[in-house]
Design an enzyme around this catalytic site. Structure first.
Site, PDB file in Angstrom:
ATOM      1  N   GLU A  12      10.233  -3.881  12.932  1.00  0.00           N
ATOM      2  CA  GLU A  12      11.425  -3.288  12.309  1.00  0.00           C
ATOM      3  C   GLU A  12      12.593  -3.339  13.283  1.00  0.00           C
ATOM      4  O   GLU A  12      13.709  -3.762  12.939  1.00  0.00           O
ATOM      5  CB  GLU A  12      11.187  -1.821  11.915  1.00  0.00           C
ATOM      6  N   ASP A  64       0.795  -1.235   0.000  1.00  0.00           N
ATOM      7  CA  ASP A  64       0.000   0.000   0.000  1.00  0.00           C
ATOM      8  C   ASP A  64       0.829   1.288   0.000  1.00  0.00           C
ATOM      9  O   ASP A  64       0.267   2.381   0.011  1.00  0.00           O
ATOM     10  CB  ASP A  64      -0.956   0.002   1.209  1.00  0.00           C
TER      11      ASP A  64
HETATM   12  C1  UGA Z   1       3.371  -0.870   8.792  1.00  0.00           C
HETATM   13  C2  UGA Z   1       4.368  -2.050   8.681  1.00  0.00           C
HETATM   14  O1  UGA Z   1       4.187  -2.763   7.470  1.00  0.00           O
HETATM   15  C3  UGA Z   1       4.193  -2.980   9.857  1.00  0.00           C
HETATM   16  O2  UGA Z   1       5.048  -4.075   9.771  1.00  0.00           O
HETATM   17  C4  UGA Z   1       4.480  -2.175  11.065  1.00  0.00           C
HETATM   18  O3  UGA Z   1       4.349  -2.919  12.217  1.00  0.00           O
HETATM   19  C5  UGA Z   1       3.518  -1.004  11.142  1.00  0.00           C
HETATM   20  O4  UGA Z   1       3.611  -0.197   9.978  1.00  0.00           O
HETATM   21  C6  UGA Z   1       3.855  -0.136  12.309  1.00  0.00           C
HETATM   22  O5  UGA Z   1       4.987   0.372  12.322  1.00  0.00           O
HETATM   23  O6  UGA Z   1       3.010   0.037  13.183  1.00  0.00           O
HETATM   24  P1  UGA Z   1       0.740  -0.759   8.313  1.00  0.00           P
HETATM   25  O7  UGA Z   1       0.930   0.091   7.142  1.00  0.00           O
HETATM   26  O8  UGA Z   1       0.115  -0.127   9.474  1.00  0.00           O
HETATM   27  O9  UGA Z   1       2.109  -1.429   8.793  1.00  0.00           O
HETATM   28  O10 UGA Z   1      -0.009  -2.115   7.975  1.00  0.00           O
HETATM   29  P2  UGA Z   1      -0.607  -2.689   6.639  1.00  0.00           P
HETATM   30  O11 UGA Z   1      -0.266  -1.868   5.465  1.00  0.00           O
HETATM   31  O12 UGA Z   1      -2.018  -3.010   6.914  1.00  0.00           O
HETATM   32  O13 UGA Z   1       0.180  -4.089   6.539  1.00  0.00           O
HETATM   33  C7  UGA Z   1       1.553  -4.188   6.226  1.00  0.00           C
HETATM   34  C8  UGA Z   1       1.750  -5.208   5.125  1.00  0.00           C
HETATM   35  O14 UGA Z   1       1.326  -6.491   5.572  1.00  0.00           O
HETATM   36  C9  UGA Z   1       0.963  -4.909   3.865  1.00  0.00           C
HETATM   37  O15 UGA Z   1       1.739  -5.199   2.728  1.00  0.00           O
HETATM   38  C10 UGA Z   1      -0.249  -5.834   3.957  1.00  0.00           C
HETATM   39  O16 UGA Z   1      -0.732  -6.242   2.697  1.00  0.00           O
HETATM   40  C11 UGA Z   1       0.285  -7.015   4.761  1.00  0.00           C
HETATM   41  N1  UGA Z   1      -0.720  -7.620   5.656  1.00  0.00           N
HETATM   42  C12 UGA Z   1      -1.500  -6.866   6.481  1.00  0.00           C
HETATM   43  C13 UGA Z   1      -0.882  -9.001   5.660  1.00  0.00           C
HETATM   44  O17 UGA Z   1      -0.211  -9.714   4.898  1.00  0.00           O
HETATM   45  N2  UGA Z   1      -1.836  -9.563   6.484  1.00  0.00           N
HETATM   46  C14 UGA Z   1      -2.621  -8.803   7.305  1.00  0.00           C
HETATM   47  O18 UGA Z   1      -3.473  -9.372   8.025  1.00  0.00           O
HETATM   48  C15 UGA Z   1      -2.448  -7.427   7.290  1.00  0.00           C
HETATM   49 MN    MN Z   2       0.554   0.045   5.206  1.00  0.00          MN
END
Ligand code: UGA
Ligand code: MN
Length: 336
Positions: free
Chosen positions: A277, A194
């Site tokens: 991270e 994203d």
């Molecule tokens: C981001 C980071 O990707 C996280 O690893 C980190 O912990 C977080 O910021 C933080 O610093 O708090 P975020 O943008 O909030 O996370 O989360 P998402 O974009 O929803 O997910 C991260 C990635 O994991 C995406 O590529 C998404 O497709 C994938 N994802 C998300 C999964 O594969 N499974 C899930 O259930 C949710």
């Molecule tokens: Mn994200």
């Protein structure tokens, strides 16, 4: 009478001389004032053409279509040959992804970015038990070198009712595992599906020796998460959520040399929401914040943004009795 003819002649000659002088001085002025502009214009034009060449090269590398090859030859003929794609250190881009209404849109956008990057391996890891046709089809369409894997989030976290979940962790660890088995050199980067990526980011991380870092935009109320650079030297971190972390950075804010990673067989990402991270970077020991390679012009530019797409509700059920034998049946198969 004769006198006046002579006078007219003299006046005419003088006027001609003055006009000629004026013309010369004008040309001189133009050449003086505009050389700079012309140079800028020329540079811009040649830069544009180079971009076009790069675009055609990128398309032709993943596409053997004969018209494309011809076009590449034509455009490349005007310029010195580009650096061969295979001479560039490979970039291994690990992207966690999961099924949701926005997934196809996010992956489409990211794939179009990566299609403009040279020598890239896209490691897409689904948080799912089985590979989905949606992701399979999308990957095939890109013409990119890719690896399609699955790594479901362990049940203990998936079933968690309260608090944040470790999103994308099992996916990234699966990607790391693949790299350990299949890669020898190059650079690893975690690119969530994203985010928004400037193409320059890929040029910069490609030459990472150990771990490189750079600012990430749209993070917390501060608007950015970045290493702090003072007089060209690393002097701490700027992040809206320090939380006692040794490496208070975002997932999109660093890249790792594959050789550096391979020398650290225990390096892994912990299932610890918010500390993924930090945990991963700490597991790269021996590695200290002072060892960070600062990119993006000493961290003065933003080349990646933590864009977050508005969450959409799953689509409503389709009235199959009413819309049977229409396009909506097929569209519904794509929708979540
Ligand atoms: C981001 C980071 O990707 C996280 O690893 C980190 O912990 C977080 O910021 C933080 O610093 O708090 P975020 O943008 O909030 O996370 O989360 P998402 O974009 O929803 O997910 C991260 C990635 O994991 C995406 O590529 C998404 O497709 C994938 N994802 C998300 C999964 O594969 N499974 C899930 O259930 C949710
Ligand atoms: Mn994200």
């Amino acid at each position: 009478m004769r006198l006046s003819i002579k006078m007219y002649l003299i006046i005419f000659i003088c006027a001609s001389v003055i006009l000629y002088q004026y013309h010369l001085s004008n040309a001189w002025l133009i050449s003086q004032t505009s050389t700079q502009d012309f140079r800028v214009l020329n540079a811009k034009a040649s830069e544009k053409l180079k971009n076009v060449t790069a675009f055609f090269n990128a398309s032709s590398s993943s596409n053997t279509n004969s018209t494309q090859t011809n076009r590449t030859t034509f455009v490349s003929d005007c310029f010195p040959p580009q650096e061969k794609e295979t001479n560039l250190p490979p970039l291994y881009i690990i992207t966690p992804t999961y099924r949701r209404p926005e997934q196809l849109a996010e992956l489409t956008r990211l794939s179009h970015t990566l299609m403009l990057v040279k020598n890239v391996y896209w490691i897409v890891v689904e948080d799912a038990v089985r590979k989905s046709a949606l992701v399979t089809d999308l990957l095939k369409k890109t013409g990119l070198k890719y690896e399609h894997l699955t790594a479901p989030m362990p049940d203990q976290y998936k079933k968690k009712k309260k608090g944040p979940k470790p999103r994308g962790v099992s996916n990234r660890n699966k990607g790391i595992q693949w790299i350990r088995k299949n890669a020898k050199s190059g650079v690893l980067y975690f690119a969530d599906d994203d985010n928004t990526y400037d193409l320059q980011l890929f040029d910069e991380i490609r030459y990472t020796k150990r771990v490189s870092m750079f600012p990430v935009g749209l993070i917390t109320k501060l608007g950015v998460s970045s290493p702090i650079v003072k007089n060209g030297i690393f002097s701490g971190f700027y992040d809206g959520w320090m939380a006692g972390r040794k490496f208070p950075v975002d997932m999109a804010g660093f890249a790792i040399s594959v050789k550096f990673l391979l020398k650290r067989p225990k390096a892994l990402m912990p299932f610890k929401p918010g500390f993924e991270e930090d945990g991963f970077l700490k597991s790269l020991e021996p590695f200290e914040p002072q060892d960070i390679e600062l990119l993006a012009s000493n961290c003065t530019k933003i080349l990646v943004w933590h864009t977050q797409t508005k969450k959409n509700e799953p689509s409503q059920a389709l009235d199959f009795a009413k819309y049977n034998n229409t396009n909506l049946v097929m569209l519904k198969q794509i929708l979540v």
